[in-house]
Design an enzyme around this catalytic site. Structure first.
Site, PDB file in Angstrom:
ATOM      1  N   SER A  28      18.905 -29.322  54.888  1.00 36.98           N
ATOM      2  CA  SER A  28      18.836 -30.456  55.830  1.00 36.98           C
ATOM      3  C   SER A  28      17.698 -31.404  55.457  1.00 36.98           C
ATOM      4  CB  SER A  28      18.594 -29.940  57.255  1.00 36.98           C
ATOM      5  OG  SER A  28      19.681 -29.169  57.674  1.00 36.98           O
ATOM      6  N   ARG A 128      37.482 -31.557  58.772  1.00 29.73           N
ATOM      7  CA  ARG A 128      36.450 -31.458  59.816  1.00 29.73           C
ATOM      8  C   ARG A 128      36.421 -32.696  60.722  1.00 29.73           C
ATOM      9  NH1 ARG A 128      31.098 -29.056  57.227  1.00 29.73           N
ATOM     10  NH2 ARG A 128      30.574 -28.892  59.420  1.00 29.73           N
ATOM     11  N   SER A 173      24.511 -31.422  68.390  1.00 28.75           N
ATOM     12  CA  SER A 173      24.727 -31.622  66.950  1.00 28.75           C
ATOM     13  C   SER A 173      23.651 -32.512  66.347  1.00 28.75           C
ATOM     14  CB  SER A 173      26.104 -32.248  66.700  1.00 28.75           C
ATOM     15  OG  SER A 173      26.169 -32.715  65.366  1.00 28.75           O
ATOM     16  N   ASP A 320      23.701 -22.050  61.923  1.00 29.83           N
ATOM     17  CA  ASP A 320      24.237 -21.745  60.594  1.00 29.83           C
ATOM     18  C   ASP A 320      24.091 -20.264  60.232  1.00 29.83           C
ATOM     19  OD1 ASP A 320      25.021 -24.331  60.196  1.00 29.83           O
ATOM     20  OD2 ASP A 320      23.231 -24.908  59.084  1.00 29.83           O
ATOM     21  N   LYS A 347      32.829 -25.608  61.453  1.00 33.51           N
ATOM     22  CA  LYS A 347      31.965 -25.622  60.264  1.00 33.51           C
ATOM     23  C   LYS A 347      32.828 -25.645  58.996  1.00 33.51           C
ATOM     24  CE  LYS A 347      28.245 -25.680  62.659  1.00 33.51           C
ATOM     25  NZ  LYS A 347      27.436 -26.909  62.704  1.00 33.51           N
ATOM     26  N   ARG A 351      34.367 -20.347  61.564  1.00 29.12           N
ATOM     27  CA  ARG A 351      33.539 -19.166  61.258  1.00 29.12           C
ATOM     28  C   ARG A 351      33.767 -18.012  62.225  1.00 29.12           C
ATOM     29  NH1 ARG A 351      28.147 -22.305  58.927  1.00 29.12           N
ATOM     30  NH2 ARG A 351      29.050 -22.578  56.846  1.00 29.12           N
TER      31      ARG A 351
END
Ligand code: S3P
Length: 437
Positions: A28, A128, A173, A320, A347, A351
């Site tokens: 990031s 996505r 987010s 994550d 994601k 997941r």
């Protein structure tokens, strides 16, 4: 950046971790360092940049828009900033590969440019949801087209004047928050974003470091005066990458080792809190600060873990890390309950579904919900697991293999390079038995 190879990895149980390891730079922070370096006046030197495919997609996008970005040695990059209005028309589609962060943050920047642009991605990214960024940007005056179902490619019309906005994020987010803040650099009067729960605040910290006025209190972030001057940035190691080794150490008897210089931003350390609740022996040594981000060495010892109810407020702070947390839960005593984690379905893969499928193959009792899952810990069998070409699912099941009764084969591990290009080298350097098939 579509990967067509299909790397499968076989893992034999056993071994333990010892000594000191260092994992690559934070993904990031690396993206943001390139982006803000490119948009600033003057030169930015970055040390410890993550050279994974995702960040390289960001680097290539800015190079295509006329920014000189030179690589001097491993992880050392110098960006010659072109200023907020200095990007030039790339005259081609910008391919973001697998990287949601590149696509969503760049969308905020490109919405304010003079030229038209198109952002594309690989099969996973092309599935996505992008309306979460296009909607607030459209409210600011941007013109962006998606596919009918809100997925990429994103076709962005240049030449729009963006307006300030006050926006309540519908979901926690950091990518959406960051896209709005980056678009806000181009508005006359700044932007205000309210977030429903704290999310990673690297954009805010780095904007401040580059000279912008930005306030953050009680979930409200206000971008005021904008000024971007080149900086020197030292990127700490990525706690999301460290997490794979933290769990590997916790579940392999005899492990006692240190991961050096890891970013410990409180918006990222939820995984440490959850694992400690489960009984993990994790200590932080050598607390320090680099470039406005807390760092430290993480010492991990093998521990007997117990299942927990994961507190919902820790979910965005460990978002994550859920794939690898599921592996810890699968080896723990008792049940681990995960709720409030529906974002995991959006994601690089779904997941919740991907982890449940793989754990089920390894003989673990799992029940899924829309927003989470229940995992009953116990022994892991061997078996063949599909990573769904998701880097974090692949690495999680490779770690699971270290504690399984029989060989685990993980299919489709090619995308590990998106976030952790030397993951297998570190695994091998610890003497752990992984083999590429
Ligand atoms: C990121 C934010 C998170 C995270 C992603 C990186 C970022 O995504 O999952 O890996 O750098 O801002 P969301 O904003 O979609 O939660």
């Amino acid at each position: 950046m579509q990967r067509n190879t299909d790397m499968d990895i076989t893992v034999q149980a056993g071994g333990s971790l010892s000594g000191h390891i260092r994992v690559p730079g934070d993904k990031s922070i690396s993206h943001r360092a390139i982006m803000l370096g490119a948009l600033s006046e003057g030169q930015t030197t970055i040390r410890g940049l993550l050279e994974g495919d995702d960040v390289l997609a960001t680097v290539n996008a800015f190079r295509s828009m006329g920014v000189e970005i030179s690589r001097y040695e491993d992880g050392v990059y110098v960006v010659q900033g072109v200023g907020l209005n200095g990007l030039v028309d790339p005259r081609k589609y910008l391919d973001m590969g697998n990287s949601g962060t590149s696509m969503r943050l760049l969308c905020g920047i490109l919405a304010a440019q003079k030229f038209d642009s198109v952002l594309t991605g690989d099969v996973s990214l092309s599935r996505r949801p992008m309306r979460r960024v296009t909607e607030p940007l459209q409210k600011m005056g941007a013109i962006i087209e998606t596919e009918n179902d809100g997925t990429p490619p994103l076709k962005i019309s240049g030449g729009q004047i963006l307006r300030p906005i006050e926006y309540c994020l519908p979901m926690a987010s950091a990518q959406v928050k960051s896209a709005i803040l980056l678009a806000g650099l181009y508005t006359d009067g700044g932007v205000v974003v309210h977030e429903p729960a704290p999310t990673r605040d690297h954009t805010e910290r780095m904007l401040r470091g580059f000279g912008c006025q930005i306030e953050a209190h009680d979930g409200t972030i206000r971008l005021g005066h904008v000024s971007l001057g080149g900086q020197d940035i030292d990127v700490p190691s990525d706690i999301s990458s460290a997490a794979f080794f933290i769990v590997a150490g916790l579940i392999t008897p005899g492990s006692d080792f240190v991961i050096e210089h890891v970013g410990l931003n409180p918006t990222r350390t939820g995984i440490l809190d959850i694992l400690r609740m489960m009984g993990a022996d994790i200590k932080i040594e050598n607390h320090n600060e680099v470039g406005g981000e807390p760092v430290g060495d993480i010492r991990v010892k093998y521990s007997t873990l117990e299942g927990v109810d994961v507190p919902v407020d820790l979910v965005p702070l460990a978002i994550d890390e859920f794939p690898i947390l599921c592996i810890a839960a699968a080896t723990a005593q008792g049940m681990t309950r995960i709720r409030g984690a529906e974002e995991l379905r959006h994601k690089e893969s779904d997941r919740i579904a991907a982890m449940a499928e793989g754990l089920d193959t390894l003989g673990v009792q799992v029940e899924t919900r829309k927003d989470g899952m229940d995992i009953i810990g116990g022994e892991l069998n061997g078996g063949t697991v599909d990573s769904h070409h998701d880097h974090r699912i692949a690495m999680s099941f490779i770690v699971a293999g270290l504690a399984a009764k029989n060989t685990v084969l993980v299919r489709g591990c090619d995308n590990i390079a998106t976030s952790f290009p030397n993951f297998l080298d570190i695994v091998r350097s610890q003497g752990l038995a992984v083999r590429r098939d």
